[in-house]
Structure formats: C-alpha cells, structure tokens
Design a protein around this motif. Structure first.
Motif, PDB file in Angstrom:
ATOM      1  N   LEU A   1     -17.929  33.613  25.503  1.00 46.62           N
ATOM      2  CA  LEU A   1     -18.905  32.593  25.887  1.00 46.62           C
ATOM      3  C   LEU A   1     -19.977  33.174  26.800  1.00 46.62           C
ATOM      4  O   LEU A   1     -21.177  32.891  26.642  1.00 46.62           O
ATOM      5  CB  LEU A   1     -18.185  31.430  26.578  1.00 46.62           C
ATOM      6  CG  LEU A   1     -19.064  30.271  27.050  1.00 46.62           C
ATOM      7  CD1 LEU A   1     -19.831  29.659  25.890  1.00 46.62           C
ATOM      8  CD2 LEU A   1     -18.233  29.223  27.776  1.00 46.62           C
ATOM      9  N   TYR A   2     -19.566  34.013  27.744  1.00 46.48           N
ATOM     10  CA  TYR A   2     -20.522  34.648  28.652  1.00 46.48           C
ATOM     11  C   TYR A   2     -21.495  35.542  27.890  1.00 46.48           C
ATOM     12  O   TYR A   2     -22.715  35.506  28.120  1.00 46.48           O
ATOM     13  CB  TYR A   2     -19.766  35.451  29.711  1.00 46.48           C
ATOM     14  CG  TYR A   2     -20.612  36.445  30.451  1.00 46.48           C
ATOM     15  CD1 TYR A   2     -21.555  36.033  31.384  1.00 46.48           C
ATOM     16  CD2 TYR A   2     -20.489  37.815  30.208  1.00 46.48           C
ATOM     17  CE1 TYR A   2     -22.348  36.952  32.056  1.00 46.48           C
ATOM     18  CE2 TYR A   2     -21.269  38.731  30.876  1.00 46.48           C
ATOM     19  CZ  TYR A   2     -22.201  38.297  31.803  1.00 46.48           C
ATOM     20  OH  TYR A   2     -22.982  39.203  32.463  1.00 46.48           O
ATOM     21  N   LEU A   3     -20.978  36.345  26.954  1.00 43.35           N
ATOM     22  CA  LEU A   3     -21.849  37.251  26.204  1.00 43.35           C
ATOM     23  C   LEU A   3     -22.788  36.485  25.282  1.00 43.35           C
ATOM     24  O   LEU A   3     -23.898  36.943  25.002  1.00 43.35           O
ATOM     25  CB  LEU A   3     -20.992  38.230  25.401  1.00 43.35           C
ATOM     26  CG  LEU A   3     -20.163  39.221  26.227  1.00 43.35           C
ATOM     27  CD1 LEU A   3     -19.282  40.065  25.337  1.00 43.35           C
ATOM     28  CD2 LEU A   3     -21.072  40.110  27.069  1.00 43.35           C
ATOM     29  N   GLN A   4     -22.355  35.306  24.808  1.00 40.99           N
ATOM     30  CA  GLN A   4     -23.255  34.490  23.992  1.00 40.99           C
ATOM     31  C   GLN A   4     -24.392  33.900  24.819  1.00 40.99           C
ATOM     32  O   GLN A   4     -25.521  33.806  24.345  1.00 40.99           O
ATOM     33  CB  GLN A   4     -22.449  33.368  23.328  1.00 40.99           C
ATOM     34  CG  GLN A   4     -21.521  33.835  22.220  1.00 40.99           C
ATOM     35  CD  GLN A   4     -20.627  32.718  21.713  1.00 40.99           C
ATOM     36  OE1 GLN A   4     -20.665  31.591  22.224  1.00 40.99           O
ATOM     37  NE2 GLN A   4     -19.819  33.027  20.703  1.00 40.99           N
TER      38      GLN A   4
ATOM     39  N   ALA B   1     -26.414  41.105  28.369  1.00 43.29           N
ATOM     40  CA  ALA B   1     -25.396  41.586  29.308  1.00 43.29           C
ATOM     41  C   ALA B   1     -24.420  42.523  28.608  1.00 43.29           C
ATOM     42  O   ALA B   1     -24.243  42.485  27.384  1.00 43.29           O
ATOM     43  CB  ALA B   1     -24.643  40.408  29.914  1.00 43.29           C
ATOM     44  N   ARG B   2     -23.780  43.363  29.421  1.00 38.50           N
ATOM     45  CA  ARG B   2     -22.726  44.256  28.936  1.00 38.50           C
ATOM     46  C   ARG B   2     -21.376  43.721  29.383  1.00 38.50           C
ATOM     47  O   ARG B   2     -21.233  43.211  30.499  1.00 38.50           O
ATOM     48  CB  ARG B   2     -22.932  45.676  29.457  1.00 38.50           C
ATOM     49  CG  ARG B   2     -24.177  46.337  28.888  1.00 38.50           C
ATOM     50  CD  ARG B   2     -24.325  47.773  29.381  1.00 38.50           C
ATOM     51  NE  ARG B   2     -24.548  47.808  30.819  1.00 38.50           N
ATOM     52  CZ  ARG B   2     -23.681  48.291  31.697  1.00 38.50           C
ATOM     53  NH1 ARG B   2     -22.499  48.733  31.286  1.00 38.50           N
ATOM     54  NH2 ARG B   2     -23.956  48.317  32.986  1.00 38.50           N
TER      55      ARG B   2
ATOM     56  N   SER C   1     -24.256  42.089  22.611  1.00 39.46           N
ATOM     57  CA  SER C   1     -23.248  42.833  23.360  1.00 39.46           C
ATOM     58  C   SER C   1     -21.908  42.909  22.654  1.00 39.46           C
ATOM     59  O   SER C   1     -21.054  43.714  23.026  1.00 39.46           O
ATOM     60  CB  SER C   1     -23.051  42.198  24.734  1.00 39.46           C
ATOM     61  OG  SER C   1     -24.281  42.082  25.418  1.00 39.46           O
ATOM     62  N   THR C   2     -21.676  42.059  21.649  1.00 43.24           N
ATOM     63  CA  THR C   2     -20.362  42.029  20.999  1.00 43.24           C
ATOM     64  C   THR C   2     -20.314  42.817  19.708  1.00 43.24           C
ATOM     65  O   THR C   2     -19.284  42.820  19.036  1.00 43.24           O
ATOM     66  CB  THR C   2     -19.969  40.571  20.706  1.00 43.24           C
ATOM     67  OG1 THR C   2     -20.964  39.975  19.861  1.00 43.24           O
ATOM     68  CG2 THR C   2     -19.827  39.766  21.980  1.00 43.24           C
TER      69      THR C   2
END
Length: 840
Positions: free
Chosen positions: A187-190, A195-196, A236-237
């Motif tokens: 959720l954070y990367l979405q 972000a890394r 990032s994913t």
C-alpha cells in the motif's frame, strides 16, 4: 504578533511534512531545529523530527543488517537521545510519543538489541493499532514496525521447555506481523510511487510465504504469493514482483499436483450505485490497510496448475527481458550481471515447465528473446542449443507441406546445428553438448558433421578422462556405422565398418551396462555377417535392459536366420514380447507377420497384417504417431520407417532415401499442383501405405495375386509415386508372369530411388525372364556391389551366368550364395527395417 507566529509554525510544519514524504531528511533536521528555536512549545515535536531525521540519514547509508550493528551502536546514540526525549509526557500530549516508540524499535533493531526493540513495540501497543487511513510517512513507519517485530521474534529463540501452545501462539504472531507488513508495504509503495522499499520491507514481503511453507501450509503460502502479485504494480515493486513470480512458480512446480491444487478466485468488482458513467473501476481495495488489487471483467484466471505456472513464468520472463541491461559498458557491469541472473533464473524455470508439458516452441521463443541481452553467456546458448535440438524432428517424420516446405524439419535441424556450434565455441570442454549436436546430425542424415562433433566430444573426454567417454565412443561408432551403410565404395565401406566396430567395442569395454552400446555392436556384427557375435551382443543388450526395442527386433531377426537354426519358437516369442512392450508401435506386427508366414500359417500372418492396418487407421494410433508416443526416447528405430521392404536401406535416414523422399514429393507437386499441397503426405499416410504393401506381399506369398493387386491400389492411393508402391506392383506383375510390365515398374522404382536394392535384384530377374541376359548380369552385379552380403543376389547371378555359358563364373556366384545363405533372414522381404537407434 501571535497570529504571525502561528502562521510561521504552520508553514514550518507543512514544509517538514513535505520533506518527510520526499525522504529529504537533512532538510527535515534543519527545519526542526529552526522550529525548536522559534517555537519552544513545539520542542517535543522538534526532538522527534531531529531524532527521526538522524536515524533515517544513517540508515540510508548503513542499512540495518548484522554487519553494521557495531557501527550503529556507536553512531545512533544522538538519535536515540532525541527520540527518547519525544516519549515523555509532553511528547504524548504532542501526539509524537507513539511514532517515537516505533522508531526506537527500529533503532534498537539496527543496534542488535532485539528484546529492547520488542519492548518499544509493546509500549506503542503495536498489536492493537486500529486500521485507519494513514499519511504516507506513517504507513512506512507502521509497515517497518510490523516487519521488524517479526524479524526480532525470529531472532529470539524460545526456551526448549516452552509449551506447544506458546510456540503456536508465537508462530501465529510472527506470521501475522509479516503479513501485515507486506500488505502495508504494498500500500505504501502504491501511494508513494517513487519510494524505495528498503531491506527491511523487502525481507518482510518474502518472509510470510516462506514461513507458511516451513510450517507445512503450502496453500496459505500460494495464496500469500497470489495476493502480493495481484496488487497493483508500482515503479518500486517491479523487481520485487519478479522475485515473487519466480518463487511462486518454484512452489507450484515442486509441491503442487492436480489433486491438491486450488485455482485462484477472480475478484468481484461491485459497480458504484447512483452513477451514470459506464466506466468500470479496475482496482479494488478491501480495507484501509489493504493494497489495491487488479480486478476486471475480462481478467484471465488460470484453471489449473499448468496454466498458472506458465502464466507466472511468462509474466516474469517479460519483466526480466524488459529490465535487462543491454549496454556493454564497464560502468553497467554490475547491473548487467544482476539483470542477467534474474533472466536466466526465469528462463531455466520456463525450460523445465515447457519441456515437461511439451511446449518447446514457447521455450524457443523465450530463448530467442534472451539472445538480445545474453551476448557471450554460455548457459543461455547451451539451453538454446538443447531446446533447438529437441525441437528438430527427423526428416522422415516431417509433417510439413509439400514442395519447399517439406524441408522444414531439416531446416529446424540446420538451426539446431548452428546454435550447437555457437554454444560449443563458448563451452570448449562440454562433451555432452557436442553429443547432442552429433545426435541431431545423425537424425537429419548429416553423417560427416555428426562424426565431426562426436570426435570433438571424444577428444575432450579422452583428455579429461571424463565420465562420458563410453558414450563418446558409442556416438563415434554410430557415425562410422552410418557412413559404412551410406557409401557404395567397397574400400570406404570396409574401413568405416572396421572403425565402427573398434569404437563400439571400446564403448562396451568402458561401460558394460549400456544396452544401447550392445545394441549397436550387435547391429554392426549383423551388418558384417558375424551372426554368432551379434547374438551374444544382443543377449547382453537385453540383460542390461529387457524391454529394449532394438534388442527384441535383433533377436527376432537373428533367430530367423538360417545360420542360427530354425528357432521358430524363440523368434516368434521375441516378436510377441516386443508387441507386448510396444502395443502402439507397428514394427512388432511387421516382424510377427513375417515370422508367422514362415512358421505358422498364411492366415495367421494375414490376420496380423490386418491388425496392423487397423492399428494405423485408429484414432489412437494416429495420435501416437503424431506425438511419437509409441517410441522409446533412446530407440527411435521404433518410429523411423524409411523403407520397410529393403534390406539394403534398412538403416537410419540416409542420403539415398532422402533423395527418394524429395523425388516423390516433387512428383506429387508436378501432378497435383495445389491439390497436392493441400493434401500433403503425412507420416500416418506413409505408414498406412506400408501396411497395405505388407498385406500385398503376404497375399503374393499365398498366391493370391488379385488380392495383392487390390492392396497395391490402396497403397498407391495414399502414396502414388512411392518407389515401394512401384516395386510391389512389379512383384504383382511378376507373379502373373507379366514380365514386361514388371520390368517397367522396377525401372520406375529405380528412377525414384536409384539404390533400392530389392528393385535392382528384381529388375535383373525380369531381364532374365525376358531373355535380356547381359542386362540381367549388369543389374545383378550392380546389386552385388551395393549389397555384397545378400545371398539372393548371387543365386540369381549364378543362374544368369549359367544361361550365358560361363560355368566357372556361375559356380563362383553359386558358392558365394551358399556361403552367405545363413546370414539371410528367412522372411527378409517382410521384416521391419533395423533402423538406427539414436540415444538422446
């Protein structure tokens, strides 16, 4: 003045929050110090921000791994002090105490104080946090907190006296921590696209399914992988998804079968009520702490493990190819090596799955795509060479359209050989790769190229005294055996036979448990007329592998020879045993029919011939022939039927038979045009035609000439310009004493296949019956030069020479016929060909 101060503080807070989301920690520390000096009432907030900034600046340079624990203990003392100050009563009132405890847990983990880290999480009441919408920075803090909690629980081993209930409770807490961490991470990367993830969050994403696997909950691990892979992709994913796809494919291939496999369920998209738009939402989320997932009406959902494995591997391979580094500059060497390792891992898994389920074209396409970033990579070239060799089909089994397309099977062999040569140059000490190339050459009839590759492999193994030495001698012997059968020069034939026998004896000496070596040795002995030695080698072959198809065929042929005695029962038993082991192959029925005609009855032989035709006409037989399901992997003689009625041509794909094949296809093109292209000859049609010719031969031996003529007509409808059809039609005319028509048929057969030995012998007989004695002598002497070990040729030549008034020459020919008679099988015209077995 007070209003101006509040506005200044508000601007500071806005700028600080923006810098936190962008991970600009040096600016955060500067702004926090300014905030502390300008607004003393925000001192707790400033302490928290300074401690957070100093911690993150350090961790950006020195990740929290075991190698950096001592450095962290020295350099994080200042950050620890600031964060500790933020946990007092003022910090609680300011609302930063909770976040300060969470960051202190992260700091203690970096310093190796796992118990203290867990204590901080207990103070923050991490296990009872309420799921609600969080800012981007808070999402990362909570995600890292759950991940670090799980890592700390793994580091702290329970005492041996702990009850099973406590162990299960701790294991459940551990898995729940990692699962929450992985969901919050996605959720954070979405939400933070640039972000890394970092070391801690990447570890958390991969730990949850591994813990399920370790606990024996395979389906839970698969479900966890699926949930992570169905999450909406972000920048990032991408690398993480590649790793997860590979791991899911490995789990499915290793531990899942059709009995326990559960297909994934499609996500249901609920349309929004009260809207007039027809646009459908393609992303769904199940809660404030759940990542968004792909969902659409036309979304593909695999139905079984095969579809899911192939889908995951193809998606992973596409990502690996997309991320491949093409630049050969030294500055990109590390990145290029990393991307190549990822791609090679996916391609290897795809190779395993594709070969297991017969999807070689799919694998070849993948390897072709891998060529653009695998310059000089020996592993990829070797995989491509093996796949190309496996996909190259023998010329006789080619099911391609007529005309130029008839050589598509050979074109695949050409490509396979070219790739093998390129791979061999990269792997200079790889003998098995050269043996694969040699096998490919032998199957396509390129004898000299095959011998060259086999000799290279032999030189490598002799130099290293490697484990493949016996197999290298075997391949070299096979090559020279094929050369001896191909050449028409007596000197070259004898030299090739001697060298082949020497190499095969060496192979048997080095490995006395290789049934293929004994089989080819027996075949070589039979070619040179040493029947007793051939029988001993055949017995050794069957002792090593009782169900070897080539050994059973040789037994039937050798026991049918007059020199071995009339061992009818043994020969018939060998043919029936071969039929038992290979129920969907036609060659046991060929041999059984020939033997039944001699030692049982003509009616039994005809019944077997009809059974053969029924087998070939059945749908099951058609499927087996198309897939080569009836053939041994290392005994392709069961599926290669170049010429079913010629002893001289009873060998693997040869140049002469290949020429006959091309001539027949060319005649079909000339006569039929587009119709011939539309109804191209398939291997099944050729096998059916051969079965009809077998029935025709049986009818001729039973003096049923009209029935034989009908069988020839059926075969001619399937292969109208086959030299075998013309040869058998000549036999029918000869049985009716129509010698002029028989002569024309035999001449036409030789026009298509100039070295067809049976047609040459029968043409000599036709000339003899017509009174053209010199032509008969010439034809029979040519046949004797091609097949000097055939007694029937010398017997007929003796009759011709006697009629010409040359008694001395006739006596020599008759003596040669008597000497060679034991080596001639009693049912030679009907026996299935002893084609060459090529091990894979």
């Amino acid at each position: 003045m007070t209003s101006r101060s509040k506005n200044a503080v508000r601007s500071y807070e806005t700028e600080i929050e923006k810098s936190r989301e962008e991970s600009n920690w040096k600016k955060v520390v500067d702004l926090a110090q300014q905030l502390k000096s300008r607004s003393p009432q925000h001192e707790s907030l400033a302490h928290f921000l300074i401690g957070e900034g100093k911690l993150e600046v350090y961790l950006d340079e020195w990740p929290p791994i075991k190698e950096n624990i001592e450095r962290a203990q020295r350099e994080l003392s200042e950050a620890r002090g600031y964060l500790t100050l933020a946990t007092d009563e003022a910090g609680k009132k300011a609302g930063v105490a909770l976040d300060a405890h969470l960051l202190l847990g992260k700091l203690n983990y970096a310093c190796g104080a796992y118990d203290e880290s867990l204590k901080q999480y207990n103070l923050a009441e991490l296990s009872t946090l309420t799921e609600k919408e969080l800012p981007v920075r808070s999402l990362r803090i909570v995600a890292e907190s759950y991940a670090i909690k799980g890592l700390c629980l793994e580091q702290n081993a329970l005492p041996g006296s702990t009850s099973r209930f406590k162990q299960a409770e701790r294991e459940s807490e551990l898995i729940r921590s990692f699962e929450l961490a992985s969901e919050l991470t996605l959720l954070y990367l979405q939400r933070a696209q640039a972000a890394r993830a970092g070391v801690v969050l990447e570890t958390a994403l991969q730990r949850a399914p591994l813990l399920h696997i370790r606990a024996g909950r395979l389906q839970s691990a698969i479900d966890r992988y699926r949930e992570m892979l169905t999450a909406v992709e972000s920048v990032s994913t991408q690398s993480l998804r590649l790793t997860l796809a590979r791991q899911l494919a490995e789990v499915l291939m290793r531990g899942v079968t059709g009995q326990v496999y559960k297909a994934p369920e499609a996500l249901v998209v609920t349309p929004q009520q009260g809207t007039l738009t027809r646009r459908r939402e393609e992303h769904v989320s199940e809660g404030p702490w759940k990542p968004k997932k792909y969902a659409a009406i036309n979304q593909f959902v695999p139905r079984n493990e095969y579809e899911e494995v192939m889908l995951v591997l193809l998606v992973g391979e596409a990502m690996a190819v997309r991320d491949a580094v093409l630049s050969q500059s030294a500055e990109f060497e590390a990145a290029r090596a990393h991307s190549l390792r990822n791609a090679v891992a996916l391609v290897d898994l795809l190779a395993l799955a594709a070969v297991r389920w017969g999807q070689l074209p799919l694998l070849l396409e993948s390897l072709e795509r891998a060529m653009k970033f695998s310059f000089g990579c020996a592993h990829v070239w070797r995989a491509r060479a093996l796949a190309a060799a496996a996909a190259a089909r023998p010329l006789a089994a080619s099911n391609s359209p007529s005309g130029s397309g008839a050589y598509r099977g050979q074109g695949a062999g050409v490509r396979a050989l070219g790739v093998c040569r390129r791979a061999a140059a990269l792997r200079r000490h790889d003998a098995p790769l050269r043996l694969v190339a040699a096998s490919n050459c032998f199957r396509a009839g390129w004898i000299e190229e095959g011998i060259e590759m086999a000799d290279e492999a032999l030189a490598i193994e002799i130099e290293r005294n490697g484990p493949m030495l016996a197999r290298c001698y075997l391949y070299s012997g096979i090559g020279h055996q094929m050369r001896a059968q191909k050449t028409n020069s007596r000197i070259e034939k004898d030299a090739a036979n001697d060298l082949s026998l020497k190499q095969l004896l060496k192979s048997v000496e080095l490995d006395d448990n290789d049934h293929l070596a004994f089989y080819h040795l027996a075949l070589q002995y039979m070619y040179i007329g040493m029947l007793n030695e051939a029988m001993e080698a055949t017995r050794a072959c069957l002792r090593a592998r009782a169900e070897c198809g080539g050994g059973l065929r040789l037994c039937a042929a050798l026991w049918a020879c007059a020199g071995a005695g009339r061992r009818a029962a043994r020969a018939l038993h060998a043919a029936r045993l071969a039929r038992h082991h290979y129920p969907h192959a036609e060659w046991p029925l060929w041999a059984l029919a020939a033997l039944q005609l001699v030692w049982e009855s003509g009616d039994a032989a005809l019944a077997t011939g009809k059974e053969l035709l029924k087998l070939l006409n059945s749908t099951e037989a058609e499927s087996d022939i198309e897939q080569n399901g009836y053939a041994e992997l290392e005994a392709l003689s069961d599926s290669q039927h170049d010429d079913t009625q010629s002893n001289r041509d009873a060998v693997s794909i040869r140049a002469e038979s290949a020429g006959a094949f091309v001539a027949e296809r060319a005649l079909s093109d000339v006569e039929g045009g587009e119709a011939a292209r539309a109804h191209a000859l398939s291997p099944l049609q050729q096998h059916r035609a051969h079965a009809w010719l077998l029935l025709a031969d049986l009818c001729l031996r039973l003096d049923r000439t009209h029935a034989a003529a009908g069988c020839v007509s059926e075969a001619a409808a399937l292969t109208p310009h086959s030299h075998l059809v013309l040869y058998t039609r000549g036999l029918v005319h000869a049985a009716s004493s129509e010698w002029e028509e028989a002569r024309q048929c035999f001449q036409n057969a030789l026009a298509i296949h100039p070295t067809h030995l049976d047609s040459m012998v029968q043409l000599g007989s036709a000339y003899y019956e017509l009174g053209w004695l010199r032509l008969a002598e010439r034809a029979l002497r040519e046949a004797g030069a091609l097949g000097p070990l055939r007694a029937d040729t010398w017997r007929r030549l003796a009759l011709v020479l006697g009629a010409l008034g040359e008694p001395a020459a006739a006596a020599d020919a008759a003596a040669a016929a008597l000497q060679l008679h034991p080596a001639a099988p009693l049912a030679a015209p009907l026996a299935a060909p002893l084609a060459l077995d090529l091990p894979l």
